[in-house]
Design a protein around this motif. Sequence first.
Motif, PDB file in Angstrom:
ATOM      1  N   LEU A  16      84.573 -71.327  51.413  1.00  0.00           N
ATOM      2  CA  LEU A  16      85.985 -71.551  51.726  1.00  0.00           C
ATOM      3  C   LEU A  16      86.503 -72.820  51.060  1.00  0.00           C
ATOM      4  CD1 LEU A  16      85.999 -70.555  55.501  1.00  0.00           C
ATOM      5  CD2 LEU A  16      86.925 -69.247  53.577  1.00  0.00           C
ATOM      6  N   GLN A  17      85.660 -73.848  51.029  1.00  0.00           N
ATOM      7  CA  GLN A  17      86.052 -75.060  50.317  1.00  0.00           C
ATOM      8  C   GLN A  17      86.179 -74.791  48.819  1.00  0.00           C
ATOM      9  OE1 GLN A  17      82.884 -77.639  51.597  1.00  0.00           O
ATOM     10  NE2 GLN A  17      84.035 -78.414  53.345  1.00  0.00           N
ATOM     11  N   VAL A  41     104.007 -69.807  46.930  1.00  0.00           N
ATOM     12  CA  VAL A  41     103.865 -69.743  48.392  1.00  0.00           C
ATOM     13  C   VAL A  41     102.550 -69.069  48.777  1.00  0.00           C
ATOM     14  CG1 VAL A  41     104.808 -68.704  50.494  1.00  0.00           C
ATOM     15  CG2 VAL A  41     106.326 -69.826  48.857  1.00  0.00           C
ATOM     16  N   LEU A  42     102.224 -67.953  48.116  1.00  0.00           N
ATOM     17  CA  LEU A  42     101.005 -67.225  48.455  1.00  0.00           C
ATOM     18  C   LEU A  42      99.751 -68.041  48.155  1.00  0.00           C
ATOM     19  CD1 LEU A  42     101.787 -63.563  47.308  1.00  0.00           C
ATOM     20  CD2 LEU A  42     101.430 -64.388  49.635  1.00  0.00           C
ATOM     21  N   VAL A  43      99.705 -68.695  46.987  1.00  0.00           N
ATOM     22  CA  VAL A  43      98.525 -69.483  46.617  1.00  0.00           C
ATOM     23  C   VAL A  43      98.344 -70.662  47.572  1.00  0.00           C
ATOM     24  CG1 VAL A  43      97.484 -70.939  44.846  1.00  0.00           C
ATOM     25  CG2 VAL A  43      98.563 -68.781  44.202  1.00  0.00           C
ATOM     26  N   VAL A  44      99.436 -71.351  47.880  1.00  0.00           N
ATOM     27  CA  VAL A  44      99.358 -72.490  48.814  1.00  0.00           C
ATOM     28  C   VAL A  44      98.941 -72.011  50.205  1.00  0.00           C
ATOM     29  CG1 VAL A  44     100.697 -74.274  49.978  1.00  0.00           C
ATOM     30  CG2 VAL A  44     100.996 -73.904  47.523  1.00  0.00           C
ATOM     31  N   ALA A  45      99.467 -70.850  50.638  1.00  0.00           N
ATOM     32  CA  ALA A  45      99.108 -70.323  51.952  1.00  0.00           C
ATOM     33  C   ALA A  45      97.619 -69.991  52.023  1.00  0.00           C
ATOM     34  CB  ALA A  45      99.950 -69.087  52.265  1.00  0.00           C
ATOM     35  N   VAL A  46      97.098 -69.349  50.966  1.00  0.00           N
ATOM     36  CA  VAL A  46      95.666 -69.026  50.939  1.00  0.00           C
ATOM     37  C   VAL A  46      94.826 -70.303  50.959  1.00  0.00           C
ATOM     38  CG1 VAL A  46      93.818 -68.053  49.522  1.00  0.00           C
ATOM     39  CG2 VAL A  46      95.952 -66.793  49.824  1.00  0.00           C
ATOM     40  N   SER A  50      92.359 -71.286  54.001  1.00  0.00           N
ATOM     41  CA  SER A  50      90.943 -71.524  53.683  1.00  0.00           C
ATOM     42  C   SER A  50      90.502 -72.896  54.168  1.00  0.00           C
ATOM     43  CB  SER A  50      90.708 -71.395  52.176  1.00  0.00           C
ATOM     44  OG  SER A  50      91.042 -70.101  51.716  1.00  0.00           O
ATOM     45  N   GLY A  51      91.388 -73.888  53.998  1.00  0.00           N
ATOM     46  CA  GLY A  51      91.058 -75.239  54.463  1.00  0.00           C
ATOM     47  C   GLY A  51      90.917 -75.307  55.969  1.00  0.00           C
ATOM     48  N   LEU A  52      91.828 -74.650  56.689  1.00  0.00           N
ATOM     49  CA  LEU A  52      91.742 -74.641  58.150  1.00  0.00           C
ATOM     50  C   LEU A  52      90.466 -73.936  58.619  1.00  0.00           C
ATOM     51  CD1 LEU A  52      95.449 -73.856  59.120  1.00  0.00           C
ATOM     52  CD2 LEU A  52      94.222 -76.014  59.438  1.00  0.00           C
ATOM     53  N   VAL A  61      83.683 -68.832  61.963  1.00  0.00           N
ATOM     54  CA  VAL A  61      82.690 -67.870  61.480  1.00  0.00           C
ATOM     55  C   VAL A  61      82.275 -66.885  62.581  1.00  0.00           C
ATOM     56  CG1 VAL A  61      80.349 -67.624  60.575  1.00  0.00           C
ATOM     57  CG2 VAL A  61      81.884 -69.352  59.623  1.00  0.00           C
ATOM     58  N   PRO A  62      81.895 -67.337  63.795  1.00  0.00           N
ATOM     59  CA  PRO A  62      81.587 -66.344  64.846  1.00  0.00           C
ATOM     60  C   PRO A  62      82.777 -65.429  65.148  1.00  0.00           C
ATOM     61  CG  PRO A  62      80.777 -68.519  65.472  1.00  0.00           C
ATOM     62  CD  PRO A  62      81.639 -68.711  64.270  1.00  0.00           C
TER      63      PRO A  62
END
Length: 415
Positions: A16-17, A41-46, A50-52, A61-62
């Motif tokens: 994810l990082q 917008v889509l790239v920044v949102a992804v 991913s960061g969150l 993950v669980p």
Amino acid sequence: MPATLPRLAALVRLLLQLRMLLCAMALLLIPADRITNGTLVLVVAVALLSGLAARNWERFVPYLRSHPILSVLDILGTGAILVLDGPSGPAFLTTLISSAVAGILFEWRHAALVALFQVFSYACALLGYAAVSGPDASIEVLTYQALIVHPALYAITAYLGVFLRRVLTELASEQVARRSAERAAAAAEERERLARDMHDSVAKTLRGTAMAAQALPLWLKKDPERAEAVAKQIVAASDAAAAQARELISDLRDHEDDADIPFAQALGGIVGEWSKESGIEAHVSGEPASATEPRHEARQEALAILKEALTNVERHSGAAAVDVTVETSQGDGTPATYSVVVTDDGLGFQTPPEELLRAERTGNGHYGLLGMVERAERVGGSLVFESPEEGGTTVRLVVPASTVHDRSPAPQASA
């Protein structure tokens, strides 16, 4: 699986990082004339999602494993980027993370379904990009790379995720098996140590008590006063056995000696106390290096061997004096060692020590010498018994040592 999940979760966090980094690279690599508000917008949102997820990976993950539908939503979100940026743009690399994560977290059947759905989503994105861009599309969609290579990469990354999952699962299983073996070995070693300690203390006391109890009926008939004295001895011996048992239980709870006291000082205290109790003259000599001490476990076993050797001198040798010598040595390129030599002027062994040890190893019911030898061998040391024909016995113990600092000088004690 529970033992493997933390490792898998940590790997997902890393992916994810990596997706965050790929999103940032995509924004830098996409030509300025192709960046639209929707793509941005889509790239920044992804990247933010991913960061969150990476930040809260222990909970994410669980939750993702329990709700695979999140993988579908993730694929649809990244697929929307391809509709705007094209199948061969820099943003394509961010979509590969989804199949890799699916391979890591799910069984291979579920990972295969995710990869197939991602290929289907990619095909839809390809058609969507062609429809949205029309004849003026900046990226050619009817190419070998766009039609064959990219869909195959989803299957490859899913397989790599499954492979990593399998490797981590096997590693976790091996570690669990190793820990179980270590616990079993530690338990066996503790049983052996307890058996030696029982022999060195409680067993000998109880043996003497049993012999006195056997003679008690005879003394009751012949000499009531002597019988009374023997009865008192039995009571005293029973109290001593109980005290020794309590000491063993306490030792099981906390098998640590005071490591702040230099070994030679601890040894001198044991010899001095034994000399007062036994009435046998004892002298400690030698000049061990003040910066060298037996290693922790070797220290404990060396002191236990010393106590057993002194007990044997008192009970069996008929000696009038005992000399205890402590020395350290370290040659060029050789490990440091600490030696303790106990010499008495008693009767010596009536049977050669080698024969006694051989008999004890074959199971004759006695463990005195064997227990001492096993203590030394357990910590990588050696123990040798010497008994010349003219009398006397020498017990020579050598254990591994290490260099330490801030130790007080080794004392010279005599009693």
